[in-house]
Design an enzyme around this catalytic site. Structure first.
Site, PDB file in Angstrom:
ATOM      1  N   SER A 313       0.855  -1.198   0.000  1.00  4.18           N
ATOM      2  CA  SER A 313       0.000   0.000   0.000  1.00  4.18           C
ATOM      3  C   SER A 313       0.883   1.238   0.000  1.00  4.18           C
ATOM      4  O   SER A 313       2.055   1.165   0.377  1.00  4.18           O
ATOM      5  CB  SER A 313      -0.877   0.030   1.250  1.00  4.18           C
ATOM      6  OG  SER A 313      -0.105   0.418   2.375  1.00  4.18           O
ATOM      7  N   ASP A 314       0.339   2.371  -0.396  1.00  2.65           N
ATOM      8  CA  ASP A 314       1.098   3.595  -0.163  1.00  2.65           C
ATOM      9  C   ASP A 314       1.079   3.867   1.344  1.00  2.65           C
ATOM     10  O   ASP A 314       0.339   3.230   2.107  1.00  2.65           O
ATOM     11  CB  ASP A 314       0.528   4.770  -0.974  1.00  2.65           C
ATOM     12  CG  ASP A 314       1.599   5.853  -1.177  1.00  2.65           C
ATOM     13  OD1 ASP A 314       2.576   5.906  -0.384  1.00  2.65           O
ATOM     14  OD2 ASP A 314       1.483   6.656  -2.113  1.00  2.65           O
TER      15      ASP A 314
END
Ligand code: BGC
Length: 787
Positions: A313-314
């Site tokens: 994920s960011d």
């Protein structure tokens, strides 16, 4: 999607469909290494590939090994492998204890090899199953040696240069123990207000796809685990570059056709090139946050594209699913991201994935689901050789960082990236005679900080060469260089990175000093033979959280430019920025303009070499350059609509054409395109054809030209853009020489996603074709496709 065969030749892994065969050939050449060096004494990064002679066997072995580990792991240990944390300073006891319990799989932002070794010892020696950590970092355009920013490298239109630069960056990273880069950013950007335009390859899906694949090859080498290479991440999946109003993180609304034809192709290209990981984006896409978007992360990425790596994920994006008003609480956020297809959570502090073991025990996740999420992470660690060689040689790291070899690559890339926008009366290259006294003016002219651009954390500022310093080294003996800064520039709202890592501490000039410095700069210009002005944006004005609402030269730079030009001295404007700035006035009044981007550690020397003709500019714009911010978005590949003859006068106050078109860039020589040959007037659906064109250098210096091929489909299931890039090739041509450039057009180039059928289509129709030096190319041909 395919690329020019000449490009593919030098880059064997470019074509996804050939990858297996070529990879096997390359791997075979490493087979002997293990006989010479037993794996245990090989430095990190060398052991694994020595055993990987056959990818198919290797895949099975890697999987067996990962599965054997999975069988022994507790749900907490599995969730640990799915968790990544930032570490900016020294690790604390809580973090070490978590690692020792096997409940953390990865760290990011650790760059000190001694800290990496220490933490790796905790993981390997103290954790129950001895699973090493994987260390990630934003190696966007270099680590200690800084390369031109990615948008600059894209402007080289030279996949080979890009691959070499990222390979050199990977070498430094791997030497300190970083195994994994959060690059390339392959987001298409058609709105220059968006600060992250600096990290991508610009506006075009074809160029963007070629650049994406080149970067993946550069970072990863021939396969994951290749010596001196690291795992790449294609980010931010997907559509992040289309943020509303160019405001970073804001929502994105894109049609399927836009996504499929423009925004997704560079990701697909990265996947075909074998990218090891994908980062999910922050924003919501058509109402569904990208990090919880199962259609993107599962249906497209894994289902259609067969992606076999892992998704990270960011930063904090899993927790953000609550912020979006999507997930009810942290546990729900974890479940939404996990079931959508996010393998690893990049967490700042409060990790949502801590909830996964409880969700598993509550029966909301099956053990197959959990294992499927963990498996590619373990496989990546196995392929990287981290189990055999978890530690780095700190003494070697010190030797590798900033070595001459990387600096030379950086210099080469910077010279090949610069774009010459204007050169009236051949002001450039500067002649030594008659230019004895040079005024060097502007807030970026002697800045060692700004020349590297954003996303630099581990470089040493004193090692970079400013433009003034570069000119001192390169200008002919006896040249007098007089420097004056003239103005200061700053952001209205401070930079996020300056807040975290500490920004420039230079005191702001008081009003009297401002006047004095401005006047001094004009005075310096007055007594010069020629003026080199270095203007643009400071390094923290582009990048993440660095959007802006205007494209003007910030601060009083325009005023200074006009005042200096008013002295009547010839002015060379060197532009340092990553977005197209407002140049309407300059493009009429300043005779020479060189877009140098942020050229990196050796930037000052590269610019001086270009100004003095020791290097010849050949970069081409990777986006259209608007006249005014009000034209944004503007790109050459728009559809043809009502009154196309009035395309240039859609506004009553201003031309609606760009100031400089996509693909544009001048040289110190002249090129002519002629003798266009198309192998077939008509082909059948599914077939390809060849195109050849002659490029002649009629000037007096050897230089590079980028031959570009554009297509237009005349009718079909959907209406198609007025032109689309479908081939390019950068060639070196000597004075008086003519070179023939070959292109190949295949089925993929003639296929697109139709909003009418909601599927990929290839129509039987007529095509226009142009070849030339930019997107206004005029050498025209045509062909047809029959059923
Ligand atoms: C950025 C990513 C980056 C990550 C880790 C995020 O804010 O959007 O591109 O890789 O931080 O630094």
């Amino acid at each position: 999607m395919k690329f020019h065969p000449a490009v593919a030749k030098s880059s064997p892994t470019l074509l996804g469909r050939n990858q297996g065969v070529l990879q096997r050939k390359l791997l075979a050449s490493f087979a002997t290494i293990s006989m010479i060096f037993p794996p245990t004494i090989l430095p990190r990064g060398v052991a694994q590939e020595a055993q990987n002679t056959k990818p198919s066997m290797q895949d099975a072995k890697v999987r067996q090994r990962a599965d054997a580990l999975l069988q022994q792991m507790t749900p907490e240990e599995k969730a640990g492998q799915l968790s990544q944390l930032f570490l900016f300073t020294k690790p604390d006891a809580a973090m070490e204890s978590r690692i020792a319990k096997g409940q953390l799989g990865s760290l990011l932002f650790v760059t000190d090899p001694s800290v990496i070794n220490h933490l790796q010892h905790v993981a390997v020696d103290q954790s129950r199953l001895h699973i090493p950590l994987i260390f990630g970092f934003d190696v966007i355009h270099g680590l200690r040696t800084i390369f031109p920013v990615p948008i600059a490298m894209a402007a080289s239109w030279d996949p080979d240069t890009i691959e070499r630069a990222q390979a050199a960056a990977a070498k430094e990273a791997r030497a300190v123990g970083i195994d994994w880069s959060f690059a390339p950013m392959v987001d298409i950007a058609r709105d220059p207000r968006w600060g992250r335009i600096v990290e991508g390859a610009g506006a075009d899906p074809y160029l963007g796809s070629a650049v994406a694949a080149a970067q993946v090859r550069g970072f990863q080498g021939a396969y994951i685990g290749a010596p001196d290479h690291i795992v790449a991440t294609a980010k931010h999946f997907a559509g992040y570059g289309a943020a509303e109003g160019g405001r970073d993180y804001d929502s994105v609304d894109l049609s399927d056709a836009q996504l499929r034809n423009v925004y997704l192709p560079p990701f697909k290209s990265a996947v075909d090139a074998g990218v090891g990981s994908i980062m999910s984006a922050y924003m919501d896409l058509n109402g569904v946050p990208a990090t919880g978007n199962r259609w993107l992360l599962h249906d497209v990425l894994r289902g259609e594209w067969n992606f076999g790596g892992f998704v990270v994920s960011d930063a904090n994006a899993v927790n953000d699913l609550q912020t979006h008003g999507f997930a009810a609480d942290k546990a729900d956020a974890a479940m939404r991201a996990f079931t959508a297809g996010v393998n690893m959570e990049m967490a700042v502090t409060k990790d949502a994935y801590d909830n996964l073991p409880a969700e598993y025990k509550a029966g909301k996740i099956t053990s197959e689901q959990l294992d499927a999420a963990v498996r590619p992470i373990l496989e990546t660690k196995i392929r990287l050789g981290l189990f055999e060689n978890p530690y780095v040689d700190e003494a070697r790291a010190a030797q590798v960082l900033g070595a001459t070899e990387q600096k030379q690559e950086s210099l080469r890339a910077a010279e090949r990236s610069a774009v010459l926008l204007r050169n009236e009366h051949a002001l450039l290259p500067l002649q030594g005679s008659g230019n004895k006294n040079i005024a060097v003016i502007g807030p970026l002219a002697d800045s060692k900080r700004d020349i590297t651009g954003p996303w630099v954390f581990v470089n040493k500022e004193q090692e970079s060469v400013s433009v003034l310093e570069g000119l001192k080294q390169v200008a002919p003996q006896g040249t007098q260089l007089n420097y004056s800064q003239g103005v200061q520039i700053s952001r209205k709202f401070p930079s996020m990175f300056d807040a975290i890592f500490g920004g420039d501490k230079t005191p702001v000039w008081a009003e009297a000093e401002q006047k004095q410095e401005f006047d001094k700069a004009v005075q310096t210009a007055r007594s010069a033979d020629v003026v080199v002005m270095v203007l643009g944006e400071r390094q923290n004005m582009d990048g993440e959280a660095a959007s802006r609402s205007s494209l003007e030269l910030p601060g009083r730079q325009q005023e200074l430019l006009e005042a200096v030009a008013a002295t009547g001295k010839p002015v060379v404007l060197v532009l340092m920025s990553a977005r197209p700035l407002e140049l309407r006035w300059a493009s009429k009044n300043i005779p020479a303009i060189l877009d140098a981007w942020y050229p990196g550690t050796e930037g000052g020397i590269a610019i001086a070499n270009l100004l003095y003709g020791k290097a010849v500019p050949a970069g081409k714009l990777p986006y259209d350059w608007p006249r005014d911010v009000g034209q944004v978005p503007i790109f050459y590949s728009h559809d043809v609509t009502h009154q196309p003859d009035k395309q240039g006068t859609r506004y009553w106050n201003e031309e609606s054409t760009p100031l400089f078109p996509f693909g544009y860039g001048l040289s110190y020589t002249n090129f002519q395109f002629s003798n266009l040959r198309i192998s077939h007037d008509q082909i059948r659906r599914g077939e390809g054809l060849d195109v050849m064109v002659d490029v002649r250098n009629s000037g007096t210096v050897t230089a590079d030209e980028v031959a570009q091929l554009y297509l237009h489909q005349q009718s079909g299931t959907s209406s198609r853009p007025v032109r689309e890039l479908k081939g390019f090739h950068r060639v070196t041509v000597a004075p008086g020489e003519t070179k023939t450039v070959h292109f190949n057009i295949d089925k993929a180039d003639l296929t697109y996603w139709s909003a009418a059928t909601r599927s990929w289509v290839q129509d039987d129709t007529h095509f226009d074709l142009w070849v030339g030096e930019d997107s206004n190319a005029s050498l025209h041909g045509s062909f047809a496709v029959a059923p």
